[in-house]
Scaffold this motif. Structure first.
Motif, PDB file in Angstrom:
ATOM      1  N   TRP A 168       0.813  -1.223   0.000  1.00 54.20           N
ATOM      2  CA  TRP A 168       0.000   0.000   0.000  1.00 54.20           C
ATOM      3  C   TRP A 168       0.846   1.273   0.000  1.00 54.20           C
ATOM      4  O   TRP A 168       0.317   2.366  -0.244  1.00 54.20           O
ATOM      5  CB  TRP A 168      -0.928   0.016   1.213  1.00 54.20           C
ATOM      6  CG  TRP A 168      -2.179  -0.759   0.960  1.00 54.20           C
ATOM      7  CD1 TRP A 168      -2.372  -2.089   1.157  1.00 54.20           C
ATOM      8  CD2 TRP A 168      -3.404  -0.238   0.434  1.00 54.20           C
ATOM      9  NE1 TRP A 168      -3.651  -2.437   0.790  1.00 54.20           N
ATOM     10  CE2 TRP A 168      -4.307  -1.319   0.353  1.00 54.20           C
ATOM     11  CE3 TRP A 168      -3.843   1.030   0.027  1.00 54.20           C
ATOM     12  CZ2 TRP A 168      -5.603  -1.177  -0.123  1.00 54.20           C
ATOM     13  CZ3 TRP A 168      -5.138   1.178  -0.442  1.00 54.20           C
ATOM     14  CH2 TRP A 168      -5.995   0.082  -0.518  1.00 54.20           C
ATOM     15  N   LEU A 169       2.139   1.139   0.263  1.00 49.46           N
ATOM     16  CA  LEU A 169       2.974   2.355   0.316  1.00 49.46           C
ATOM     17  C   LEU A 169       2.924   3.096  -1.010  1.00 49.46           C
ATOM     18  O   LEU A 169       2.710   4.316  -1.055  1.00 49.46           O
ATOM     19  CB  LEU A 169       4.427   1.993   0.660  1.00 49.46           C
ATOM     20  CG  LEU A 169       4.703   1.597   2.110  1.00 49.46           C
ATOM     21  CD1 LEU A 169       6.139   1.114   2.282  1.00 49.46           C
ATOM     22  CD2 LEU A 169       4.439   2.786   3.036  1.00 49.46           C
ATOM     23  N   GLU A 170       3.113   2.360  -2.122  1.00 50.22           N
ATOM     24  CA  GLU A 170       3.133   2.979  -3.455  1.00 50.22           C
ATOM     25  C   GLU A 170       1.813   3.675  -3.781  1.00 50.22           C
ATOM     26  O   GLU A 170       1.789   4.659  -4.502  1.00 50.22           O
ATOM     27  CB  GLU A 170       3.403   1.919  -4.524  1.00 50.22           C
ATOM     28  CG  GLU A 170       4.870   1.676  -4.792  1.00 50.22           C
ATOM     29  CD  GLU A 170       5.582   2.927  -5.333  1.00 50.22           C
ATOM     30  OE1 GLU A 170       4.917   3.729  -6.021  1.00 50.22           O
ATOM     31  OE2 GLU A 170       6.775   3.085  -5.046  1.00 50.22           O
TER      32      GLU A 170
ATOM     33  N   SER B 110      14.964   2.956   2.412  1.00 48.42           N
ATOM     34  CA  SER B 110      14.924   2.707   3.857  1.00 48.42           C
ATOM     35  C   SER B 110      13.497   2.392   4.333  1.00 48.42           C
ATOM     36  O   SER B 110      13.310   1.630   5.287  1.00 48.42           O
ATOM     37  CB  SER B 110      15.465   3.924   4.621  1.00 48.42           C
ATOM     38  OG  SER B 110      14.717   5.076   4.311  1.00 48.42           O
ATOM     39  N   ALA B 111      12.483   2.949   3.669  1.00 45.77           N
ATOM     40  CA  ALA B 111      11.099   2.681   4.078  1.00 45.77           C
ATOM     41  C   ALA B 111      10.756   1.211   3.857  1.00 45.77           C
ATOM     42  O   ALA B 111      10.134   0.572   4.712  1.00 45.77           O
ATOM     43  CB  ALA B 111      10.126   3.574   3.304  1.00 45.77           C
ATOM     44  N   TYR B 112      11.194   0.675   2.718  1.00 47.91           N
ATOM     45  CA  TYR B 112      10.923  -0.741   2.458  1.00 47.91           C
ATOM     46  C   TYR B 112      11.704  -1.620   3.437  1.00 47.91           C
ATOM     47  O   TYR B 112      11.200  -2.642   3.916  1.00 47.91           O
ATOM     48  CB  TYR B 112      11.280  -1.100   1.014  1.00 47.91           C
ATOM     49  CG  TYR B 112      10.373  -0.421   0.014  1.00 47.91           C
ATOM     50  CD1 TYR B 112       9.047  -0.822  -0.118  1.00 47.91           C
ATOM     51  CD2 TYR B 112      10.832   0.637  -0.772  1.00 47.91           C
ATOM     52  CE1 TYR B 112       8.200  -0.194  -1.025  1.00 47.91           C
ATOM     53  CE2 TYR B 112       9.998   1.268  -1.676  1.00 47.91           C
ATOM     54  CZ  TYR B 112       8.685   0.852  -1.798  1.00 47.91           C
ATOM     55  OH  TYR B 112       7.846   1.474  -2.681  1.00 47.91           O
TER      56      TYR B 112
ATOM     57  N   ILE C  76       6.659   8.497   8.167  1.00 47.51           N
ATOM     58  CA  ILE C  76       6.168   9.700   7.490  1.00 47.51           C
ATOM     59  C   ILE C  76       6.836   9.777   6.117  1.00 47.51           C
ATOM     60  O   ILE C  76       8.067   9.765   6.012  1.00 47.51           O
ATOM     61  CB  ILE C  76       6.494  10.976   8.301  1.00 47.51           C
ATOM     62  CG1 ILE C  76       5.967  10.873   9.742  1.00 47.51           C
ATOM     63  CG2 ILE C  76       5.939  12.213   7.583  1.00 47.51           C
ATOM     64  CD1 ILE C  76       4.482  10.817   9.893  1.00 47.51           C
ATOM     65  N   LEU C  77       5.990   9.846   5.073  1.00 48.89           N
ATOM     66  CA  LEU C  77       6.469   9.836   3.685  1.00 48.89           C
ATOM     67  C   LEU C  77       5.703  10.875   2.871  1.00 48.89           C
ATOM     68  O   LEU C  77       4.595  11.278   3.262  1.00 48.89           O
ATOM     69  CB  LEU C  77       6.231   8.443   3.085  1.00 48.89           C
ATOM     70  CG  LEU C  77       7.085   7.313   3.701  1.00 48.89           C
ATOM     71  CD1 LEU C  77       6.507   5.952   3.356  1.00 48.89           C
ATOM     72  CD2 LEU C  77       8.538   7.445   3.232  1.00 48.89           C
ATOM     73  N   PRO C  78       6.263  11.301   1.713  1.00 49.56           N
ATOM     74  CA  PRO C  78       5.511  12.229   0.861  1.00 49.56           C
ATOM     75  C   PRO C  78       4.217  11.566   0.391  1.00 49.56           C
ATOM     76  O   PRO C  78       4.227  10.392   0.032  1.00 49.56           O
ATOM     77  CB  PRO C  78       6.454  12.474  -0.320  1.00 49.56           C
ATOM     78  CG  PRO C  78       7.813  12.085   0.171  1.00 49.56           C
ATOM     79  CD  PRO C  78       7.593  10.991   1.174  1.00 49.56           C
ATOM     80  N   ARG C  79       3.122  12.295   0.397  1.00 52.29           N
ATOM     81  CA  ARG C  79       1.844  11.659   0.067  1.00 52.29           C
ATOM     82  C   ARG C  79       1.462  11.842  -1.406  1.00 52.29           C
ATOM     83  O   ARG C  79       1.901  12.779  -2.057  1.00 52.29           O
ATOM     84  CB  ARG C  79       0.742  12.267   0.929  1.00 52.29           C
ATOM     85  CG  ARG C  79       0.433  13.687   0.546  1.00 52.29           C
ATOM     86  CD  ARG C  79      -1.026  13.998   0.773  1.00 52.29           C
ATOM     87  NE  ARG C  79      -1.189  15.431   0.982  1.00 52.29           N
ATOM     88  CZ  ARG C  79      -2.360  16.041   0.860  1.00 52.29           C
ATOM     89  NH1 ARG C  79      -3.434  15.365   0.572  1.00 52.29           N
ATOM     90  NH2 ARG C  79      -2.432  17.331   1.056  1.00 52.29           N
ATOM     91  N   ARG C  80       0.600  10.942  -1.860  1.00 50.24           N
ATOM     92  CA  ARG C  80       0.001  11.110  -3.186  1.00 50.24           C
ATOM     93  C   ARG C  80      -1.347  11.811  -3.064  1.00 50.24           C
ATOM     94  O   ARG C  80      -1.938  11.863  -1.996  1.00 50.24           O
ATOM     95  CB  ARG C  80      -0.214   9.739  -3.834  1.00 50.24           C
ATOM     96  CG  ARG C  80       1.041   9.111  -4.369  1.00 50.24           C
ATOM     97  CD  ARG C  80       0.692   7.931  -5.281  1.00 50.24           C
ATOM     98  NE  ARG C  80       1.872   7.131  -5.542  1.00 50.24           N
ATOM     99  CZ  ARG C  80       2.772   7.409  -6.489  1.00 50.24           C
ATOM    100  NH1 ARG C  80       2.602   8.459  -7.272  1.00 50.24           N
ATOM    101  NH2 ARG C  80       3.833   6.636  -6.649  1.00 50.24           N
ATOM    102  N   GLU C  81      -1.849  12.259  -4.235  1.00 50.72           N
ATOM    103  CA  GLU C  81      -3.131  12.977  -4.316  1.00 50.72           C
ATOM    104  C   GLU C  81      -4.304  12.190  -3.731  1.00 50.72           C
ATOM    105  O   GLU C  81      -5.262  12.778  -3.236  1.00 50.72           O
ATOM    106  CB  GLU C  81      -3.473  13.249  -5.788  1.00 50.72           C
ATOM    107  CG  GLU C  81      -2.530  14.200  -6.470  1.00 50.72           C
ATOM    108  CD  GLU C  81      -2.848  15.632  -6.129  1.00 50.72           C
ATOM    109  OE1 GLU C  81      -3.849  16.131  -6.665  1.00 50.72           O
ATOM    110  OE2 GLU C  81      -2.106  16.219  -5.316  1.00 50.72           O
ATOM    111  N   ILE C  82      -4.219  10.861  -3.827  1.00 50.14           N
ATOM    112  CA  ILE C  82      -5.341  10.018  -3.391  1.00 50.14           C
ATOM    113  C   ILE C  82      -5.641  10.222  -1.899  1.00 50.14           C
ATOM    114  O   ILE C  82      -6.766   9.995  -1.442  1.00 50.14           O
ATOM    115  CB  ILE C  82      -5.022   8.531  -3.690  1.00 50.14           C
ATOM    116  CG1 ILE C  82      -6.218   7.638  -3.401  1.00 50.14           C
ATOM    117  CG2 ILE C  82      -3.838   8.043  -2.885  1.00 50.14           C
ATOM    118  CD1 ILE C  82      -5.971   6.166  -3.688  1.00 50.14           C
TER     119      ILE C  82
END
Ligand code: TXA
Ligand code: MG
Length: 337
Positions: free
Chosen positions: A68-70, A79-81, A95-101
């Motif tokens: 679900w990360l992608e 490093s997140a994986y 905490i990661l950059p988010r997508r529009e969804i």
């Protein structure tokens, strides 16, 4: 609204509540959460209403696994994986950059999002059956200690949510560790159920946000917006006493008033005659202290104490998280002996 009590057998009913935009109390290994469909802005809005949560405090998304990360994030570092492989499902939020969804209401307008895969079979099954990421803060009313069993969550949320799934007491007892992976150097934003030492073993050195160990100065902003709010606080003011166990217990005993409550390690439970005492585990066992600290903070609201003293563990292992919860409950009112 009548809040329904569900059992681990009611996976389909629980998932249906999420799919139709309802609010669901969910068990996790850390604390109980207040879940809603994380892709439905109206459902997420209801979380803020039920909790009385400030709108500028973002929520984290609960997902069944790393695939679900992608879908929710971009520019995901290797490093997140690696962390997901090592610690998911488990008490780690990244905490990661988010997508529009991901709707604005989830992230409180930030361009990042917190991602977590909780280690609880019932909740993993519910999320998978719902087929959506689940936005869930801790299931307490804003400012109160986080709930570590269904009864505590019901205390705060009865009549405000559609249902709560009773998955038993939480095995970890403090919320997830939050690590920010959006800058070149990883940074710890909240100490939690995954020890800093374990993170550093996987990542190398991790910077520790100042808000974890010290009060913020006027005008200072923590990286995790939630760290700025008064939190976990019982009605009576709390004083945290740090130092060796015998010394801190002696200090507390010398300062007992007519209506003083004490939070202490098991070894010292007999030191405080005639006052309400909640012990949180052996001095050398921060994992047990983590399981019991929120129950202790909640307990005193059912008594007539007007002041609470608390012994405090050192920073090793889950001690960092336990000490942070106690110090926040005390508004960083700390006595060193
Ligand atoms: O263990 C947990 O994490 C529990 C269970 C239910 O999963 N959840 C939880 O959520 O503790 P909450 O909302 O009570 O705490 C989340 C913290 C808040 O301090 C919030 O400000 C911070 O995470 N946070 C959320 N999204 C963030 C973001 N994009 N950047 C920085 N901090 C964020
Ligand atoms: Mg919370």
């Amino acid at each position: 609204m009548n809040t329904k009590f569900l059992t681990p057998n009611d996976i389909e009913e629980a998932a249906a509540i999420l799919r139709r935009g309802g609010l669901l109390g969910i068990p996790t290994e850390t604390v109980y959460g207040l879940g809603a469909n994380g892709l439905d802005p109206e459902a997420v809005g209801r979380i803020f209403e039920a909790k009385g949560r400030p709108q500028d405090n973002p929520l984290i998304l609960h997902v069944p696994g790393p695939d679900w990360l992608e879908r929710c994030c971009r520019d995901i570092p290797e490093s997140a994986y690696a962390l997901a492989r090592a610690f998911w499902p488990g008490p780690l939020t990244m905490i990661l950059p988010r997508r529009e969804i991901v709707p604005d209401v989830v992230t409180a307008g930030l361009d990042t999002v917190g991602m977590r895969c909780p280690d609880h079979p019932v909740t993993l099954a519910i999320i998978a059956a719902a087929g959506v990421p689940v936005a869930a803060p801790s299931g307490n009313r804003s400012g109160r200690p986080s709930p570590t069993c269904a009864a505590h969550m019901l205390e705060d949320m009865d009549g405000r949510i559609d249902a709560i799934v009773d998955g038993g007491p939480c095995g970890v007892g403090v919320e997830s560790t939050i690590v920010d992976l959006t800058a070149p150097a990883p940074r710890l934003l909240r100490a939690g159920g995954l020890p800093l030492e374990a993170l550093e073993q996987a990542l190398g050195p991790v910077e520790v946000d100042k808000a974890i160990t010290a009060p913020l100065g006027a005008g200072e902003q923590p990286k995790a917006p939630g760290m700025k709010y008064r939190h976990y606080a019982p009605k009576a003011p709390v004083t945290v006493v740090t130092g060796p166990g015998g010394r801190t217990a002696g200090y507390i005993r010398a300062h007992l008033g007519a209506r003083t409550g004490v939070i202490c390690f098991d070894e010292y439970a007999g030191w405080f005659d005639r006052c309400p005492v909640r012990s949180i585990g052996p001095a050398a066992d921060p994992d047990e202290q983590a399981r019991r600290v929120f129950d202790a903070l909640r307990y005193f609201d059912g008594t007539d104490v007007t002041a609470i003293y608390a012994q405090c563990p050192g920073d090793g292992g889950l001690g960092l998280a336990v000490a942070n919860r106690l110090k926040k409950a005390a508004g960083f009112h700390i006595v060193e002996v």
